[in-house]
Structure formats: C-alpha cells, structure tokens
Design an enzyme around this catalytic site. Structure first.
Site, short mmCIF file in Angstrom:
data_model
loop_
_atom_site.label_atom_id
_atom_site.label_comp_id
_atom_site.label_asym_id
_atom_site.label_seq_id
_atom_site.Cartn_x
_atom_site.Cartn_y
_atom_site.Cartn_z
N SER A 173 39.63 -21.66 21.71
CA SER A 173 38.91 -21.13 20.24
C SER A 173 38.81 -19.67 20.55
O SER A 173 39.30 -19.05 20.36
CB SER A 173 37.99 -21.89 20.03
OG SER A 173 37.07 -21.59 18.33
N ASP B 1 44.62 -26.39 11.76
CA ASP B 1 43.11 -26.02 12.85
C ASP B 1 42.23 -26.21 11.97
O ASP B 1 41.53 -25.93 11.08
CB ASP B 1 43.41 -24.42 13.19
CG ASP B 1 42.67 -24.49 14.34
OD1 ASP B 1 40.20 -24.42 14.06
OD2 ASP B 1 42.67 -24.46 15.74
N HIS C 137 41.71 -28.68 17.23
CA HIS C 137 41.38 -28.08 17.58
C HIS C 137 40.71 -27.70 19.20
O HIS C 137 40.26 -28.38 19.32
CB HIS C 137 39.80 -27.22 16.59
CG HIS C 137 39.12 -26.15 16.95
ND1 HIS C 137 40.26 -24.92 16.41
CD2 HIS C 137 38.53 -25.49 17.76
CE1 HIS C 137 39.50 -23.61 17.25
NE2 HIS C 137 38.61 -24.05 18.09
#
Length: 412
Positions: free
Chosen positions: A191, A287, A354
């Site tokens: 991330s 995502d 994600h």
C-alpha cells in the site's frame, strides 16, 4: 473519529474477506496491516525498537516522537540476508488530516503497538515463508504520513514532516545493526509502503556494494493517476496535497523529477520506468482501495449509483464492470515497459483485494492465489533467486477462481 472497526472473515470456500469499516481510508489501512487476522498463523511477535539517534537528526514522527522498527534476527543460511519492510497506512495531505494522524500509531510512536506479529513474507516459519523465513526481517514503522519523503514542518500545528530523515535514520541504524554486511537484501512494502518502496528503491540499492544482490518488492503500490467516475482525478489532487504540504518534491527520484512535475513523480507508474534496481510489482488488477477512494469515491458518486459495486464486486453491473476493465487495462499498461526487462518481475491477478504479501492466507497458504500454478511466495522467490520466469498477468475478471476477494459490509 473512531478507529476503523475491522471484522475480517476468511471465507475460504468462496475466497472472500468481509470487512466493515466506518471511516475514510486516507489515514487508515488497518484492514491490511500485518497485525490483522493472519489466517491462523503462529508468526512470531517482535518488539519495537525506537531509534534513539534519530532526534539529533530531526528524524521524528509527525508529533515529534522517535521513529522505530521491529527487527527479528536471521539465522543459519539467512544470517547475512536482510528483508526491510516499509509499513503502509495511507497518507495525510493537509494540516487537519495530519493533526488527526499524529494522535494515532500512524503519526506517533507513543501510540504504536510495542509488538507486531510477523506473518506472510515476514514470517519466521519455513512452511509459511520458504525463502525468507530465516533472514533478518525488519518492519520500519510509518509515522510521517508522506511515504518517507517529506522534509519540513508546521510549527503552528505542531507537525513535523520528516519522512526522508526517518528513512535515512532507520537505514543508518540498521546498517550499524549489521545490515552493512548483507550479502543480499530486499526492500518491500504494501500500500503506502509499496509506494515508499518504489520511491526509495534505488536509494536502498546505493547503501550496498555493487556485488550485493539487492532488489525491491512493491505490493499494492501502483496507485494510478486515473480519472474517477465523475471525470475528476481525485488521486492526483490528493498526492499534490502531500507533495506541497510535506515538501516531498526535493526527495523524489531525480530520474523522474528531471522530466516531470513533482506530483507526477509521487505516482509509481512514472517512477518504475527509470528504476535501476531489479523490482517486482505485485498488485491486483482491481485494487479495492483504489475502487473505494479513487475510481468511484463517494464524492464522485452523489447519486450512489456505485454504492453497491463499491461494497462488493458481485454487485457491479455490466457498465460498472466495463469501467473497471478499463482500470485494469491502465494497470497493465503502467507496467508494460517495466515488465519487458528480464530483471523485473510482475504478478498482477484479477482479484478485488489489496496487499497480498504480508498475510499468510495470500502469501503461501495451500489455497493462496495462484497464477501459472505459482503462489505469490513462489513467484517472488523465483524472481529474487533467479530460479525461473517471474512474469504473471491474469486474464480479466471473473476468470480467476483462486482469488481472496475483499467485500464490505455496508458502504462507508
């Protein structure tokens, strides 16, 4: 603002994770943190080390507290191998969001967990992490809100934007802890930590002699400069706020800023073409963080036409799926030139997820996502150790039956 309430349900039969979340994710990615549900892992808990030398360098968290990391020592054949993981957790792009953030673990070591469980690529168990389990594994805590790039302050608000100094102080301390003797090293993050990995990859390479094998793994870091459902570029506006507020521009890769504006160079898609260090990009083509915040954010959808699709991929209608297929095509285009290099690796699966490297269930479990019959851990290991090809791109949704999709309980 209450912290995000996470109820993670690993529904292995349908490969889904259900999440309830009641606040924006700009400042919080608890859903994907390494101390969230780890799929039954017995990963080791590792204590927090504060970097005592950081204060004299002005390398402090948003609130002025010391930065830190968690280090679990390697052993045996991995005693001189180092995996440095940069923690993720969103960003702050204006004074108010940074002031809020400095009262949390994302902006102050005073609020950080004193121990974190190491799972996925950080695990110390060979059955969960076959290639890196006995390496020196480090998680550098993220408390600057700018992907370790800022260098400034706001005295009136009591904010310190010192991400670049924190990066340097952490690397200096780890080198003194023995990393300078590494015979191989891997920088990783997911991330916002994936963005950090891409932005600092060549800097990391520069720490070591030329004969040391050094590579970078960016998980869920390909935040695209894309148009949302209303025609606006929400992510560009947000990243521009970070760069301007935190003074990040001077610390972004010069290979990018020499040819593009500074905000563009916060987007990984504009940095990866010029990275000199071998890099692996692990990303989902759909995502969910970007679906929630940059493709179909609430502000771009005042009539709520995307509310069900935003909550669960199975609720997307044909037109919405077509829009998302366009996003997937942008994702693939963004790495096309990058993936042509033999030294680089890619694993882009068509999942609504994600971050997949730091959780046991998606890294190396028996039912982990696969491409070419390779689990993510196997693909990354093959790439790092040059055991074979490491270019995996999925067909479009809904063809992949190995995904661990994330769905949400209620639009948030």
């Amino acid at each position: 603002m209450a912290s995000c309430v996470v109820a993670v349900i690993l529904a292995f039969l349908v490969g889904a994770i259900a999440v309830h979340c009641s606040e924006p994710w700009w400042n919080e990615t608890q859903v994907y943190s390494t101390n969230a549900n780890s799929g039954g892992s017995n990963g080791v808990f590792v204590g927090l080390t504060l970097i005592q030398s950081a204060a004299a360098k002005g390398a402090v968290c948003l609130d002025g507290s010391l930065p830190g990391y968690h280090l679990h020592r390697g052993f045996g054949s991995g005693a001189n191998s180092w995996l440095v993981n940069l923690e993720g957790g969103g960003w702050c792009n204006d004074v108010s969001s940074c002031v809020f953030r400095k009262g949390s673990r994302r902006g102050s070591s005073n609020h950080m967990e004193r121990q974190l469980q190491f799972t996925g690529i950080m695990s110390n168990r060979p059955e969960e992490n076959p290639d890196f389990y006995n390496w020196n594994r480090v998680k550098v805590r993220y408390c600057d809100g700018g992907s370790f790039t800022g260098d400034g302050s706001n005295a009136a608000a009591g904010l310190y934007f010192r991400g670049q100094r924190i990066w340097q102080a952490a690397m200096d301390d780890l080198m003194a802890q023995g990393m300078r003797y590494a015979n191989q090293a891997l920088l990783s993050g997911c991330s916002a930590g994936g963005v950090s990995t891409i932005l600092h990859c060549d800097e990391f390479r520069g720490l070591f002699p030329s004969n040391t094998r050094v590579k970078c793994l960016a998980d869920a870091g390909m935040f695209l400069d894309t148009v949302d459902v209303s025609g606006r570029r929400e992510m560009r506006s947000f990243f521009n706020g970070i760069v301007r507020l935190q003074g990040s521009g001077r610390n972004l890769p010069r290979s990018c800023t020499s040819r593009m504006d500074k905000t563009s160079c916060f987007f990984p898609q504009n940095v990866v073409p010029t990275i000199q260090t071998p890099t692996f990009i692990l990303n989902t083509a759909y995502d969910v963080w970007q679906l929630q915040q940059t493709v179909a954010p609430k502000a771009a959808d005042p009539q709520g036409l995307w509310s069900k699709c935003r909550t669960s991929y199975v609720s997307c209608n044909g037109n919405q799926l077509q829009f998302l297929q366009g996003f997937r095509n942008q994702m693939l285009d963004s790495v096309r030139g990058f993936s042509a290099s033999r030294r680089n690796g890619v694993f882009i699966n068509s999942c609504f997820a994600h971050c997949q490297s730091e959780k046991r269930d998606t890294w190396y479990a028996s039912n982990s996502p696969r491409l070419g019959n390779k689990r993510i851990a196997e693909a990354v290991g093959d790439w790092f150790f040059e055991r074979g090809d490491a270019k995996y791109t999925d067909c479009a949704y809904p063809c992949d039956k190995t995904c661990h999709h994330i769905v949400f309980r209620g639009d948030h």
